[in-house]
Scaffold this active site. Structure first.
Site, PDB file in Angstrom:
ATOM      1  N   ALA A   1       0.867  -1.193   0.000  1.00 21.20           N
ATOM      2  CA  ALA A   1       0.000   0.000   0.000  1.00 21.20           C
ATOM      3  C   ALA A   1       0.900   1.238   0.000  1.00 21.20           C
ATOM      4  O   ALA A   1       0.778   2.121   0.838  1.00 21.20           O
ATOM      5  CB  ALA A   1      -0.968  -0.011   1.180  1.00 21.20           C
TER       6      ALA A   1
ATOM      7  N   HIS B   1       6.977   5.794   1.482  1.00 22.93           N
ATOM      8  CA  HIS B   1       7.772   4.605   1.133  1.00 22.93           C
ATOM      9  C   HIS B   1       8.758   4.937   0.001  1.00 22.93           C
ATOM     10  O   HIS B   1       9.894   4.459  -0.008  1.00 22.93           O
ATOM     11  CB  HIS B   1       6.862   3.472   0.650  1.00 22.93           C
ATOM     12  CG  HIS B   1       5.929   2.937   1.692  1.00 22.93           C
ATOM     13  ND1 HIS B   1       4.574   3.162   1.670  1.00 22.93           N
ATOM     14  CD2 HIS B   1       6.170   2.174   2.790  1.00 22.93           C
ATOM     15  CE1 HIS B   1       4.018   2.563   2.709  1.00 22.93           C
ATOM     16  NE2 HIS B   1       4.948   1.959   3.400  1.00 22.93           N
TER      17      HIS B   1
ATOM     18  N   GLY C   1      11.412   4.230   8.116  1.00 27.60           N
ATOM     19  CA  GLY C   1      10.883   5.585   8.228  1.00 27.60           C
ATOM     20  C   GLY C   1      10.775   6.023   9.682  1.00 27.60           C
ATOM     21  O   GLY C   1      10.339   5.244  10.548  1.00 27.60           O
TER      22      GLY C   1
ATOM     23  N   GLN D   1       9.372   1.670  16.467  1.00 26.65           N
ATOM     24  CA  GLN D   1       9.853   0.540  15.669  1.00 26.65           C
ATOM     25  C   GLN D   1      11.329   0.739  15.312  1.00 26.65           C
ATOM     26  O   GLN D   1      12.143  -0.187  15.418  1.00 26.65           O
ATOM     27  CB  GLN D   1       9.003   0.426  14.406  1.00 26.65           C
ATOM     28  CG  GLN D   1       9.548  -0.514  13.344  1.00 26.65           C
ATOM     29  CD  GLN D   1       8.564  -0.732  12.213  1.00 26.65           C
ATOM     30  OE1 GLN D   1       7.604  -1.471  12.359  1.00 26.65           O
ATOM     31  NE2 GLN D   1       8.774  -0.112  11.073  1.00 26.65           N
TER      32      GLN D   1
HETATM   33  O1  PAF Z   1       6.776  -0.616   9.122  1.00 29.57           O
HETATM   34  C1  PAF Z   1       6.251  -1.591   8.539  1.00 29.57           C
HETATM   35  O2  PAF Z   1       5.642  -1.452   7.461  1.00 29.57           O
HETATM   36  C2  PAF Z   1       6.341  -2.972   9.171  1.00 29.57           C
HETATM   37  O3  PAF Z   1       6.257  -2.916  10.554  1.00 29.57           O
HETATM   38  C3  PAF Z   1       7.591  -3.743   8.712  1.00 29.57           C
HETATM   39  C4  PAF Z   1       8.872  -3.074   9.191  1.00 29.57           C
HETATM   40  C5  PAF Z   1       7.613  -3.871   7.198  1.00 29.57           C
HETATM   41  C6  PAF Z   1       7.568  -5.159   9.313  1.00 29.57           C
HETATM   42  O4  PAF Z   1       6.444  -5.857   8.893  1.00 29.57           O
END
Ligand code: PAF
Length: 284
Positions: A35, A40, A151, A157
């Site tokens: 998506a 991205h 990001g 994360q």
């Molecule tokens: O940030 C994301 O889109 C997800 O948490 C990742 C790092 C791709 C892991 O599934």
């Protein structure tokens, strides 16, 4: 325009990326759940600058979704994603099935995110970060990148992935790219597409609250938090989940007499859609 080769099996990734490495090409991985949006593509651009070969993974990882979360609703737009990645000059897309990544339907072995993984996002989404670290580890093991690009929008994360890499001596460099925003400040997110017009207007409160924290930061933690919270007013249409100021070195909440660089983390629900955002502030 390079048309990326779409690989769906771990074996094919190992063959292709193995050949790239034997040719001494530097490999960058951009892990995504698809998506794709301009945020991205900013990660991909950075990966392109830093490496010879870019691989983007697209996998909606069931392990990081809890019961009742939006796993089924999460947008899946592979064809459009691959087209966008072709324009961005990506070499490979790794788009495995859940069965390819979890042949037994689950993973008994997990990489645990520890105490910080149970706070903020982790408090609202128990087990989420164990799921993230487990799939990120698997993606690192499958693609063996020199660099992985994430990001800043997912600040917690990023902290946990960087800590995992340091603590487990994973031979990968982590590169972090600033959050991409709409002109009015809304952070780009794959979940923004669920917002109707009214909800989108309400969602702006999130970035406004961060700006309010930034503006008040020189007056200290109490003022920054008060102004950021006040931005939410008493609207029913947006429900604040958490608003916290953390020390970027530890990701623990800062204490009253903290001065210097800190990060404000915010999460809120607009209708059924949960959004997160963050900003760096300097507390006076
Ligand atoms: O940030 C994301 O889109 C997800 O948490 C990742 C790092 C791709 C892991 O599934």
């Amino acid at each position: 325009m390079t048309v990326p080769e779409v690989l769906t099996t771990i074996g094919r990734v190992r063959e292709s990326i193995g050949a790239e490495r034997r040719a001494s090409r530097r490999v960058a991985l951009v892990p995504t759940m698809g998506a794709l949006h301009a945020g991205h593509l900013a990660l991909v651009r950075r990966a392109r600058e830093l490496a010879d070969t870019v691989i983007v993974s697209i996998f909606v990882n069931p392990l990081q979704f809890g019961p009742g979360e939006d796993l089924d609703r999460y947008p899946r737009t592979l064809e459009a994603d691959v087209a966008a990645l072709a324009d961005a000059g990506v070499d490979y897309v790794f788009a495995p099935t859940a069965r390819e990544m979890y042949p037994s339907g689950r993973s008994e072995t997990l990489v645990t995110a520890g105490h910080i993984g149970t706070l903020y996002e982790g408090a609202s989404r128990p087990g989420h970060f164990d799921g993230v670290l487990t799939i990120v580890s698997k993606l690192f093991n499958v693609t063996r990148p020199d660099i992985a690009v994430f990001g800043q929008k997912d600040a917690q994360q990023v902290f946990l992935v960087a800590r995992m890499v340091a603590e487990l001596d994973v031979p990968v460099e982590i590169e972090v790219v600033p959050t991409v925003r709409e002109q009015d400040g809304l952070a780009l997110s794959s979940r923004n597409r669920f917002l109707d017009e009214g909800q989108r207007a309400m969602a702006l409160t999130i970035s406004e609250s961060l700006r309010a924290a930034e503006a008040a930061a020189s007056e200290g933690l109490g003022e920054a938090l008060a102004e950021a919270t006040a931005a939410f007013g008493d609207h029913d249409a947006i429900a604040l989940d958490y608003l916290v100021v953390v020390d970027p070195a530890t990701f623990l909440p800062v204490v009253d007499d903290f001065h210097g660089l800190a990060v404000v983390l915010v999460a809120a629900r607009v209708g059924p859609t949960r959004l997160i955002d963050n900003a760096a502030i300097v507390l006076g």
